[in-house]
Scaffold this motif. Structure first.
Motif, PDB file in Angstrom:
ATOM      1  N   TRP A 161     -52.549  24.084   4.259  1.00  0.00           N
ATOM      2  CA  TRP A 161     -53.775  24.732   3.849  1.00  0.00           C
ATOM      3  C   TRP A 161     -53.878  24.830   2.340  1.00  0.00           C
ATOM      4  CZ3 TRP A 161     -55.175  29.111   1.151  1.00  0.00           C
ATOM      5  CH2 TRP A 161     -56.522  29.484   1.269  1.00  0.00           C
ATOM      6  N   PRO A 178     -56.600  21.821  12.391  1.00  0.00           N
ATOM      7  CA  PRO A 178     -56.131  22.767  11.372  1.00  0.00           C
ATOM      8  C   PRO A 178     -55.250  22.021  10.367  1.00  0.00           C
ATOM      9  CG  PRO A 178     -54.953  23.091  13.435  1.00  0.00           C
ATOM     10  CD  PRO A 178     -56.018  22.078  13.707  1.00  0.00           C
ATOM     11  N   PRO A 179     -55.359  22.363   9.119  1.00  0.00           N
ATOM     12  CA  PRO A 179     -54.598  21.611   8.111  1.00  0.00           C
ATOM     13  C   PRO A 179     -53.093  21.870   8.183  1.00  0.00           C
ATOM     14  CG  PRO A 179     -55.720  23.472   7.091  1.00  0.00           C
ATOM     15  CD  PRO A 179     -56.167  23.438   8.522  1.00  0.00           C
ATOM     16  N   ARG A 188     -53.440  31.687  -2.058  1.00  0.00           N
ATOM     17  CA  ARG A 188     -52.744  30.529  -2.624  1.00  0.00           C
ATOM     18  C   ARG A 188     -52.492  29.522  -1.525  1.00  0.00           C
ATOM     19  NH1 ARG A 188     -46.573  31.980  -2.154  1.00  0.00           N
ATOM     20  NH2 ARG A 188     -46.809  33.654  -0.672  1.00  0.00           N
ATOM     21  N   PRO A 189     -52.477  28.271  -1.895  1.00  0.00           N
ATOM     22  CA  PRO A 189     -52.234  27.226  -0.898  1.00  0.00           C
ATOM     23  C   PRO A 189     -50.796  27.273  -0.410  1.00  0.00           C
ATOM     24  CG  PRO A 189     -52.283  26.307  -3.099  1.00  0.00           C
ATOM     25  CD  PRO A 189     -52.660  27.749  -3.241  1.00  0.00           C
ATOM     26  N   SER A 190     -50.560  26.591   0.684  1.00  0.00           N
ATOM     27  CA  SER A 190     -49.244  26.687   1.322  1.00  0.00           C
ATOM     28  C   SER A 190     -48.135  26.144   0.439  1.00  0.00           C
ATOM     29  CB  SER A 190     -49.251  25.958   2.660  1.00  0.00           C
ATOM     30  OG  SER A 190     -49.378  24.575   2.448  1.00  0.00           O
ATOM     31  N   TYR A 191     -48.481  25.344  -0.561  1.00  0.00           N
ATOM     32  CA  TYR A 191     -47.440  24.718  -1.390  1.00  0.00           C
ATOM     33  C   TYR A 191     -47.254  25.423  -2.736  1.00  0.00           C
ATOM     34  CZ  TYR A 191     -51.992  22.620  -2.176  1.00  0.00           C
ATOM     35  OH  TYR A 191     -53.339  22.454  -2.354  1.00  0.00           O
ATOM     36  N   TYR A 192     -47.959  26.531  -2.960  1.00  0.00           N
ATOM     37  CA  TYR A 192     -47.745  27.308  -4.188  1.00  0.00           C
ATOM     38  C   TYR A 192     -46.758  28.424  -3.880  1.00  0.00           C
ATOM     39  CZ  TYR A 192     -51.484  25.565  -7.320  1.00  0.00           C
ATOM     40  OH  TYR A 192     -52.266  24.813  -8.149  1.00  0.00           O
ATOM     41  N   ASP A 225     -40.720  22.295  -0.481  1.00  0.00           N
ATOM     42  CA  ASP A 225     -41.862  23.210  -0.446  1.00  0.00           C
ATOM     43  C   ASP A 225     -42.991  22.753  -1.372  1.00  0.00           C
ATOM     44  OD1 ASP A 225     -40.802  24.801   1.457  1.00  0.00           O
ATOM     45  OD2 ASP A 225     -40.313  26.491   0.157  1.00  0.00           O
TER      46      ASP A 225
END
Lengths: 648, 648
Positions: free
Chosen positions: B62, B58-59, B240-244, B320
């Motif tokens: 993500w 798992p990433p 949205r990706p985990s870093y947005y 983040d």
């Protein structure tokens, strides 16, 4: 030990006193104004369960539909209005309450289900997303409305459908096999169920509140309830709402651990306050693990107050999750890294403080309750009672002026203010009567002018407090207690007056404990009239030295009031007072006093202070004019404002 | 004006000098160590296009698979190794390069496509997620490897497949109808294409780089490319990706506006640096809007350096999104609200500074380049060359010790360090030769000991610099320039020595501009040997007064080095030096000097300073021992460390 929503009827404010004017504005303007807005926005008619065009709007905060809170908006307005109707009449307000109550009754499904969104928009999604969709939160606010309605109208028209709805909820959620082992993402129903139990005496209502509290954060079969629930909904493991910084940020709603395991206050600050208020309210019914829950409450309170609270009692530094940041991270405004300080959160701190006082009569709670009332709650409504704030930053910045708004898409704060002012006197005094022992006790947490009346068997005890508090610190007490009743008083001495207050005549011995002055019957019988003086010297407050976000700042305070600078008075400002530096050594505060006197609601607008001999960046400024923070934003200005001023 | 990756061959470091020891460690230990790790983790063999078990992990972030960067890890290692092979041999390293190159060749598809993930795991997803899936980023690093490989091996074995791949990319993406009007989420290929063009002279390579740069942030048919791309993938609008932090947080990858519209540096700091480096590298080829792009570069540089850079040259306050926060928000560690300061970002600042110097020879760029080299780049590798840092906080905190790690899941930083040290001398000097005019020019940005050699037609010009810089400030210059060649020098005077440096013999007149001392042929012909002295008095640095996150702090510096406190030397520390308060008035810094001398790689470990008469919270501390920040974390300790110390 009654809830303040019940005990408030024992105390009436002195007419036209500071707080009475605030409360009167809500009665005369705010309730009617909010009723209009409920009607205009579609909320008023929503319990007719017709489609409203706004139901198709894309959500501001996915996955929460913007209209999801409408049940609670209506519930809170009813609740607020009911508190006022205790001793006054208004047919427009009463007719609206009655119509709304009938609409709510008509909206209830056969099985007891009662929710606008899940009846009109998504009937198949009932009880599938307790984490995000505010189903139980809405139920909680309707229950609180029902309790207040029952209290003033002495009928069950609203109580009945809510009791039925609670029965359905208890059939769906609970510890038994086959039920959801869940709890609300947004606590509130816990408080409501405890209050409901006080009316119904039904032990199931208390048990459900207790279950929600104790199940929160538990791991069952290796899974967190919200994770299991999301999986059951078919959510992608990395799917997350707009307010979760990471997937499964359960700290957002205080379910990352059980309450007993938590040692710092985390996440959404309103949710945290509502949850802890319920934990504290449950204390008197709790048998098992009572001390453990008390320890958790004290631990979380202390963490919040000592490391996560602004100088004005505001909480919540981070807008993204409307909540707490790490310890000592308290930027004053957006351009310093944050500051949210939501209105409802400050109200929640007052709610929690009040319940903590019932466990432990200690100034550490009432000091903060007072700080919040005067500096982070009253500031949330304009002087005309028709505009509000949601976020209460301590410094404005570009694009973030200090301004009121008429309403919000998520309109939780305005009706919460109304209901807080509705039962406000419940925060000022706590009363206890023991009819068997023929004793009466009154704790005076905030000595605002007013009269507290208690019935002890067939006798009446009254305590009159006459003062201009919080504008001045001279407080006259007059107790009428028949000699057959043994009456005691406890009067809080605020920390800013703890070393120089006076009381006359002086009680001997002077018993002072945990910031309360305890006056026994022996003193009160011989001295039914006495005067307490709390000197209100202007002073500067500095943030805790460990605060990482505040450059060295000073904030002006006087008595319980924290002050701020606004551009209206200091017209030269162009950078939100960011570069201003106060020369603390040379600053001299001259108190000008109340030019407006006590005449009318706007009287306090004139309560200004002037600050002499101060130098900002570059140019010298000879005079700074401060106004109380609660008053900021009320005059036409550019919205430039700051509480903590940089010091040289 | 050559890229430093090319011009570095003109300068060789003095054997066993400070920087030579650092570079030698990479040659002797780091490259081989990293090669082992490439093999152990599966990266080495990945171009064989077999399934690797980790492909199902798992990433961590993500939707980015953990193995997505493997192409670039291999490419950067090849590139780094090639820079060293310019003047030395190692059959293990060379054999590995040759094997990898043949593997890469074999991995290329018929149509030119060349990517591990999209060949093995998701062939159907090619070019569908330029925003998040690093397809073009990986291509960029392979191109840079190919350019470095071509430079040292003088063959096209790696260049050929990459040129073919670029042809495919240019056929898929570009301004023409039917192509994707896109650009990479992670800039890098832009830099690579400009370098590729310098080898191939193919105008299409330059044009593609320019297209990526100019298209970035454009709105076409009312849509942002990444929004249109997400829609085409069928993404939920709120996905949205985990870093947005929010959906469509395009500022994360600097595509929220076109580059010309941007006025503050935002988002992921490595991406920002790579993008701006490409913009600066394109400058010399640009015909239209040249000044506008220069203005944007200067504007964004100035914003970064004056408002978003740590005292040691680190950038990126927020973990983040691995990037920039708002202006003046620079917490030193996690418990103060952040601090990321990624290794690759500091390397990126050096890259950008170097390119800016080619546009404008100005100390404002080289001062920062030097600050980064000694204080935010060298700190990222342990003295044994086998452990690295990714995040470089200026203060440790509970759970976040100052420690090296052997490797990272996303292993971008370690090979970036290796390649930076590979062509390091390209940062120290810039050379220009005009064969027609028979002139040579050398700009000395950092006066570390070494020899620069230039061929001007058939003549040879050499500049020897002998010094212990950065450990001491006495620098001896010896120029050998035949009288037929007109040679000029420009020598940077660092800001900390600008008021008290000496040069002997003194040039008359002394021409000093934008922090560079300009020495004309007239001086150099008569004075081929001269000494520059840059006094290195220890000094305290304070953050900009507008910094909102730093309590009043002071950091010790000497010459170009910033110092820190570590628990190894100050064993009493228990709170990461958080409560320590320095009495700046009483502090006296005693420079003890290098006890280890110049013997071996560990020599600089002993370069300590002592600080006398300092008081922390509570107890008095009579002496503080500081070590250079680049050296922190190298001894067995508890990982407690701080750069900026609170002042009284």
């Amino acid at each position: 030990m009654a809830q303040p929503q019940v005990s408030y009827v024992n105390t009436t404010l002195k007419k036209n006193s500071f707080l009475d004017r605030k409360r009167q504005i809500v009665w005369e303007h705010t309730l009617l104004h909010q009723l209009e807005l409920l009607k205009k926005t579609g909320r008023y008619d929503a319990f007719r369960l017709q489609w409203h065009p706004s139901y198709s709007d894309p959500p501001d905060h996915w996955p929460v539909p913007n209209h999801l809170f409408w049940d609670s908006d209506v519930g809170k307005w009813i609740e607020a209005a009911c508190y006022f109707l205790h001793d006054r009449k208004n047919s427009v307000i009463e007719d609206a309450i009655h119509e709304l109550v009938e609409m709510i009754r008509s909206a209830q499904k056969e099985d007891g289900y009662l929710n606008i969104h899940f009846s009109v928009v998504a009937p198949e999604e009932r009880f599938t997303n307790l984490e995000h969709l505010h189903e139980l939160y809405n139920a909680g606010h309707l229950i609180e409305a029902a309790v207040a309605h029952h209290q003033v109208f002495k009928n069950d028209r609203l109580l009945e459908p809510l009791v039925k709805y609670v029965k359905l909820i208890a059939a769906k959620i609970g510890p038994e096999t086959g039920k959801l082992h869940g709890y609300p993402g947004h606590p509130e129903i816990e408080i409501a169920l405890i209050r409901l139990h006080q009316v119904t005496k039904n032990p199931e209502h208390l048990a459900l509140a207790q279950y929600f509290i104790e199940e929160r954060g538990a791991i069952r079969d290796g899974k967190h309830f919200f994770a299991a629930e999301a999986e059951a909904r078919g959510w992608h493991p990395f799917q997350r709402p707009s307010y979760y910084p990471k997937p499964q940020s359960f700290w957002y709603n205080q379910s990352h651990k059980t309450i007993l395991e938590q040692d710092s206050v985390e996440g959404h600050s309103v949710r945290a306050m509502y949850l802890l208020t319920a934990v504290a309210a449950l204390d008197k019914y709790r048998v098992e693990r009572k001390q453990e829950y008390r320890d958790a409450l004290v631990r979380l309170w202390d963490n919040m107050v000592s490391k996560k609270m602004y100088i004005n009692g505001g909480v919540g530094a981070i807008a993204d999750w409307e909540g707490f940041s790490i310890d000592y991270f308290l930027p004053q405004g957006t351009d310093e890294g944050g500051c949210y300080a939501e209105t409802c959160a400050a109200i929640g701190v007052m709610m929690l403080a009040e319940r903590m006082l019932q466990i432990d009569l200690n100034g550490k709670y009432s000091d903060i309750m007072e700080l919040c009332l005067f500096n982070s709650v009253l500031c949330c409504m304009s002087t005309d009672g028709k505009r509000f704030t949601y976020v209460n930053q301590l410094a404005s910045s570009e694009g973030k002026p200090a301004r009121f708004e008429p309403w919000f898409t998520c309109a939780c704060c305005p009706p919460s203010l109304s209901r807080t002012l509705g039962f406000l006197t419940g925060y000022l005094r706590t009363t206890n009567v023991d009819h068997d022992a023929n004793t009466a006790h009154i704790s005076v947490h905030i000595p605002a002018a007013g009269t507290t009346t208690l019935k002890v068997n067939n006798e009446t005890v009254t305590l009159d407090i006459d003062s201009d508090y919080p504008l001045s610190g001279t407080i006259n007490f007059t107790l009428h207690s028949p000699s057959s009743v043994s009456t005691t008083l406890a009067i809080r001495i605020p920390p800013w007056a703890s070393s120089n207050f006076t009381i006359s005549p002086l009680p001997i011995p002077l018993r002072q404990e945990t910031s309360y002055l305890h006056l026994p019957p022996s003193y009160l019988l011989s001295t039914p009239t006495f005067t307490l003086t709390l000197p209100m010297r202007p002073r500067f407050l500095a943030p805790h030295p460990a605060t990482t976000t505040a450059r060295r700042t000073l904030a002006l305070a006087r008595g319980p009031m924290v002050y701020c600078l606004e551009d209206v008075d200091n017209t030269w400002v162009c950078d939100h007072f960011r570069s201003l530096r106060l020369d603390a050594g040379r600053a001299r505060v001259r108190f000008v006093g109340q030019r407006g006197g006590a005449g009318g609601a706007q009287g306090e607008e004139e309560d200004e202070e002037e600050e002499v001999a101060v130098a900002p960046n570059g140019e010298r400024v000879r005079e700074l004019t401060f106004v109380p923070f609660y008053f900021r934003g009320n005059r036409e200005g550019r919205g430039q404002m700051r509480v903590g001023i940089g010091r040289m």
